[in-house]
Motif scaffolding. Sequence first.
Motif, mmCIF file in Angstrom:
data_model
loop_
_atom_site.group_PDB
_atom_site.id
_atom_site.type_symbol
_atom_site.label_atom_id
_atom_site.label_comp_id
_atom_site.label_asym_id
_atom_site.label_seq_id
_atom_site.Cartn_x
_atom_site.Cartn_y
_atom_site.Cartn_z
ATOM 1 N N UNK A 173 0.859 -1.192 0.000
ATOM 2 C CA UNK A 173 0.000 0.000 0.000
ATOM 3 C C UNK A 173 0.890 1.234 0.000
ATOM 4 N N UNK A 174 1.062 1.847 -1.168
ATOM 5 C CA UNK A 174 1.978 2.969 -1.316
ATOM 6 C C UNK A 174 1.231 4.265 -1.623
ATOM 7 N N UNK A 175 1.876 5.375 -1.244
ATOM 8 C CA UNK A 175 1.297 6.684 -1.525
ATOM 9 C C UNK A 175 2.196 7.552 -2.394
ATOM 10 N N UNK A 176 3.515 7.379 -2.288
ATOM 11 C CA UNK A 176 4.401 8.293 -2.997
ATOM 12 C C UNK A 176 5.755 7.645 -3.260
ATOM 13 N N UNK A 177 6.399 8.076 -4.354
ATOM 14 C CA UNK A 177 7.756 7.624 -4.650
ATOM 15 C C UNK A 177 8.487 8.756 -5.365
ATOM 16 N N UNK A 178 9.709 9.058 -4.924
ATOM 17 C CA UNK A 178 10.532 10.104 -5.538
ATOM 18 C C UNK A 178 11.958 9.591 -5.658
ATOM 19 N N UNK A 179 12.754 10.257 -6.494
ATOM 20 C CA UNK A 179 14.163 9.905 -6.662
ATOM 21 C C UNK A 179 15.015 11.067 -6.180
ATOM 22 N N UNK A 180 16.021 10.778 -5.345
ATOM 23 C CA UNK A 180 16.904 11.817 -4.827
ATOM 24 C C UNK A 180 18.176 11.942 -5.653
ATOM 25 N N UNK A 181 18.527 10.877 -6.362
ATOM 26 C CA UNK A 181 19.680 10.852 -7.253
ATOM 27 C C UNK A 181 19.536 9.622 -8.141
ATOM 28 N N UNK A 182 20.267 9.554 -9.252
ATOM 29 C CA UNK A 182 20.111 8.401 -10.150
ATOM 30 C C UNK A 182 20.269 7.072 -9.416
ATOM 31 N N UNK A 183 19.251 6.230 -9.515
ATOM 32 C CA UNK A 183 19.300 4.907 -8.915
ATOM 33 C C UNK A 183 18.880 4.824 -7.471
ATOM 34 N N UNK A 184 18.534 5.954 -6.861
ATOM 35 C CA UNK A 184 18.120 5.973 -5.449
ATOM 36 C C UNK A 184 16.688 6.509 -5.363
ATOM 37 N N UNK A 185 15.811 5.722 -4.737
ATOM 38 C CA UNK A 185 14.401 6.083 -4.650
ATOM 39 C C UNK A 185 13.937 6.047 -3.201
ATOM 40 N N UNK A 186 12.982 6.924 -2.898
ATOM 41 C CA UNK A 186 12.371 6.974 -1.575
ATOM 42 C C UNK A 186 10.893 6.685 -1.733
ATOM 43 N N UNK A 187 10.376 5.803 -0.902
ATOM 44 C CA UNK A 187 9.020 5.293 -1.057
ATOM 45 C C UNK A 187 8.224 5.563 0.215
ATOM 46 N N UNK A 188 7.076 6.188 0.043
ATOM 47 C CA UNK A 188 6.185 6.450 1.168
ATOM 48 C C UNK A 188 5.153 5.344 1.265
ATOM 49 N N UNK A 189 5.158 4.607 2.350
ATOM 50 C CA UNK A 189 4.241 3.486 2.536
ATOM 51 C C UNK A 189 3.340 3.730 3.738
ATOM 52 N N UNK A 190 2.469 2.776 3.992
ATOM 53 C CA UNK A 190 1.624 2.847 5.177
ATOM 54 C C UNK A 190 2.338 2.361 6.421
ATOM 55 N N UNK A 191 3.610 1.944 6.254
ATOM 56 C CA UNK A 191 4.376 1.421 7.384
ATOM 57 C C UNK A 191 5.742 2.088 7.518
ATOM 58 N N UNK A 192 5.884 3.272 6.959
ATOM 59 C CA UNK A 192 7.136 3.988 7.100
ATOM 60 C C UNK A 192 7.727 4.439 5.776
ATOM 61 N N UNK A 193 8.916 5.024 5.866
ATOM 62 C CA UNK A 193 9.657 5.525 4.711
ATOM 63 C C UNK A 193 10.737 4.514 4.340
ATOM 64 N N UNK A 194 10.831 4.198 3.041
ATOM 65 C CA UNK A 194 11.857 3.258 2.596
ATOM 66 C C UNK A 194 12.758 3.877 1.539
ATOM 67 N N UNK A 195 14.043 3.544 1.661
ATOM 68 C CA UNK A 195 15.037 3.909 0.651
ATOM 69 C C UNK A 195 15.331 2.660 -0.175
ATOM 70 N N UNK A 196 15.354 2.820 -1.497
ATOM 71 C CA UNK A 196 15.577 1.690 -2.393
ATOM 72 C C UNK A 196 16.667 2.058 -3.393
ATOM 73 N N UNK A 197 17.728 1.248 -3.450
ATOM 74 C CA UNK A 197 18.848 1.537 -4.345
ATOM 75 C C UNK A 197 18.866 0.647 -5.581
ATOM 76 N N UNK A 198 17.760 -0.015 -5.835
ATOM 77 C CA UNK A 198 17.679 -0.917 -6.969
ATOM 78 C C UNK A 198 17.897 -2.358 -6.574
#
Length: 260
Positions: A173-198
């Motif tokens: 269950x997601x609400x938002x996703x943004x990229x802070x730099x190439x290959x790095x994404x931040x995901x807003x979920x119903x259970x916290x903030x996640x960083x994803x590097x691929x």
Amino acid sequence: MHNKVYLLLLFLTICIVGRGQRFNFKTYNENEGLAQAQVLAMCQDNDGYLWFGTLAGGISKFDGINFVNYTIKDGLSSNSVKYIFKDKKGTIWVGTWDGLNKYIPPNLSSSIKGKFHHISKDTIFAASGIETICEDDKGNFLLASHRAGILVYNPEKDSLYKITEKEGLASNHLHSIVSSQPGVFWIGTGKGLQKYDGTNFTLFTKENGLSGDHIHMLYCDTRGNLWITTSAGGIDFFNGTTFKHFTLKIPSQDDNFLCL
């Protein structure tokens, strides 16, 4: 763009604190031609037109004077529009409660020019409300869906795959996703903030300083800092190391922000 955000926050603060002052606003609603007064999404295209996505009235395109409205009769998969996105090529994409849509400009050679094309590559789209859209450096779209995790769509290859809890998401269950730099994404979920590097996920919650685990929206400024709205109210600022929480100084005012 981050300067605009700071100015907007400053402007809102001045409006709240200086309640005795008068500011001139023009309101647009159905009487002026807007499809519906409940606006959930906004975007400006390369030609300067403003696009507004509404709760149940479809999309309005505004040239500063007149509105042109689009609904399911014009190819939209749903009149409930959650997000409007302009990709690096200037193409307008729309996330609705019933999947992804692409706008086909009138100047293109197409049988549906001037209308929307519903991307029905897979039943995944049909069953997934698209909350936000983010484009990576390879031209892939990472779609934050309401209940199907991250949908990764490549418009050039017309390919699609999912990233879900099985791959490490805290929640589908997601609400938002943004990229802070190439290959790095931040995901807003119903259970916290996640960083994803691929490859790997890192989870941040209230235990790490986040004001609330249910995230509404994320915004990344040009310095790579995150601005976060949660169900706890106010706005969180995260520089990659520490969180800082901002709230309104007037207790009677509602500071449950849903958008940045």
